[in-house]
Design a protein around this motif. Structure first.
Motif, PDB file in Angstrom:
ATOM      1  N   VAL A 138      57.440   2.060  26.328  1.00  0.00           N
ATOM      2  CA  VAL A 138      56.307   2.339  26.169  1.00  0.00           C
ATOM      3  C   VAL A 138      55.609   1.761  27.247  1.00  0.00           C
ATOM      4  N   TYR A 173      52.283   7.327  33.012  1.00  0.00           N
ATOM      5  CA  TYR A 173      52.379   8.930  32.360  1.00  0.00           C
ATOM      6  C   TYR A 173      51.116   8.575  31.075  1.00  0.00           C
ATOM      7  N   ASP A 174      50.804   9.774  30.575  1.00  0.00           N
ATOM      8  CA  ASP A 174      50.165   9.964  29.391  1.00  0.00           C
ATOM      9  C   ASP A 174      51.220  10.071  28.344  1.00  0.00           C
ATOM     10  N   THR A 196      56.706   3.124  30.623  1.00  0.00           N
ATOM     11  CA  THR A 196      56.236   4.747  30.941  1.00  0.00           C
ATOM     12  C   THR A 196      54.684   4.519  31.288  1.00  0.00           C
ATOM     13  N   ARG A 197      54.091   3.511  30.743  1.00  0.00           N
ATOM     14  CA  ARG A 197      52.560   3.604  31.149  1.00  0.00           C
ATOM     15  C   ARG A 197      52.243   2.882  32.482  1.00  0.00           C
ATOM     16  N   ARG A 198      53.164   1.999  32.605  1.00  0.00           N
ATOM     17  CA  ARG A 198      53.222   1.280  34.244  1.00  0.00           C
ATOM     18  C   ARG A 198      53.251   2.595  35.262  1.00  0.00           C
TER      19      ARG A 198
END
Length: 319
Positions: free
Chosen positions: A231, A239-240, A234-236
């Motif tokens: 997670v 991405y939403d 992915t956020r780095r």
């Protein structure tokens, strides 16, 4: 032709002195394929010979039909609702019921049929069904703001096992046979232990500005996708992460349109090693058009709608 018309013809020709054979021959000329059988003509001529002149059958004796009795119908329905797996042979032991009357009540009065249970990933609790319903409606609300923009920014990914020796499906093993021929047999075989895990990003759309608009990632809740490290990474990347309800493969695009299509041609094949598997799978991906991915991904809208309609229950194609 009226119901009693042939009986009147038989009576008239009988009174003229015709034999049963002559009557039948005359009627065949007039009625053709709709003519009564010779045996029926003989029966009615005998009736007229004995002085029975009415043109209708006499009421038949025997036990009166119970299938139209509301009490009997309710009794059968209560027995079924008490045990959904009860058989007709068990129900017929109730006083006044026969196998035929029970069958008629079930099919013609209660409009019921017996079907096999369908497999589902999990027997959902009320809370889990509510979660699926609410998240599906939440996704539809987001989608309806701008459907083209929603799918233009949507990326999904998943993983699946590809076996070196995968069994053919029951559907694939069907064979044609004559009515008197024995059905085909096959021994039960276990899947091979050798296998390789392939993780694949699919629906990678080469759209200019996609990263600028912001990628929306839709994935299931497998540890590889939902772990803290995954997670954070992915956020780095900016991405939403779209929410996905637990125990919901029917709402995961890869599970309802990608992997089944990919694995069908691999069923029943024996691969020598993992390199052979990788080569065949990559060839399959290379033959798929961008439109097939887009079309498959857009089916998730229908799945979310159906999940809401079914109050969070699982979606299967027969609904």
């Amino acid at each position: 032709m009226e119901k009693n018309e042939p009986h009147g013809v038989i009576k008239l020709l009988h009174l003229k002195g015709y034999s049963a054979r002559q009557i039948h021959d005359e009627m065949k000329i007039v009625y053709g394929d709709d003519c009564l059988s010779h045996d029926t003509v003989v029966k009615w001529k005998r009736n007229f010979q004995t002085g029975h002149m009415p043109l209708t059958d006499e009421p038949r004796t025997g036990r009166p039909s119970l299938t139209n009795s509301a009490t009997t119908v309710n009794k059968v329905e209560d027995l079924i609702l008490e045990d959904r797996r009860v058989t007709i042979h068990v129900i017929k032991h109730e006083p006044g019921l026969s196998y035929g009357s029970v069958w008629k009540i079930i099919h013609d009065e209660l409009y019921m049929s017996k079907v096999s249970a369908r497999w589902v990933p999990r027997l959902l609790t009320p809370l889990q069904r509510q979660t699926r319903r609410d998240l599906s409606r939440q996704m539809l609300t987001l989608l309806e703001q701008d459907e083209e923009d929603f799918f233009g920014r949507l990326v999904t990914m998943d993983k699946s096992w590809i076996y070196l020796n995968d069994l053919e499906t029951k559907e694939m093993s069907k064979e044609w046979k004559h009515t008197i021929s024995p059905p085909p047999k096959k021994a039960k075989v276990q899947k091979s232990a050798g296998k390789i895990m392939l993780m694949r990003d699919f629906l990678k759309k080469k759209c200019c500005g996609m990263l600028t608009k912001g990628v929306r990632l839709l994935a299931d809740n497998a540890p590889a996708h939902s772990s803290q490290a995954a997670v954070v990474e992915t956020r780095r990347c900016g991405y939403d992460i779209l929410p996905h309800p637990p125990y919901s493969p029917d709402l995961a695009p890869s599970d309802f349109f990608l992997f089944p299509e990919m694995k069908n041609p691999l069923r029943g094949r024996l691969f020598g090693d993992t390199d052979d598997v990788i080569q065949v799978v990559e060839q399959w991906f290379s033959t798929q058009s961008e439109g097939s991915y887009n079309g498959g991904l857009r089916k998730v809208k229908k799945r979310w709608e159906k999940c809401g309609t079914l109050d969070g229950d699982y979606y299967v194609e027969k609904y």
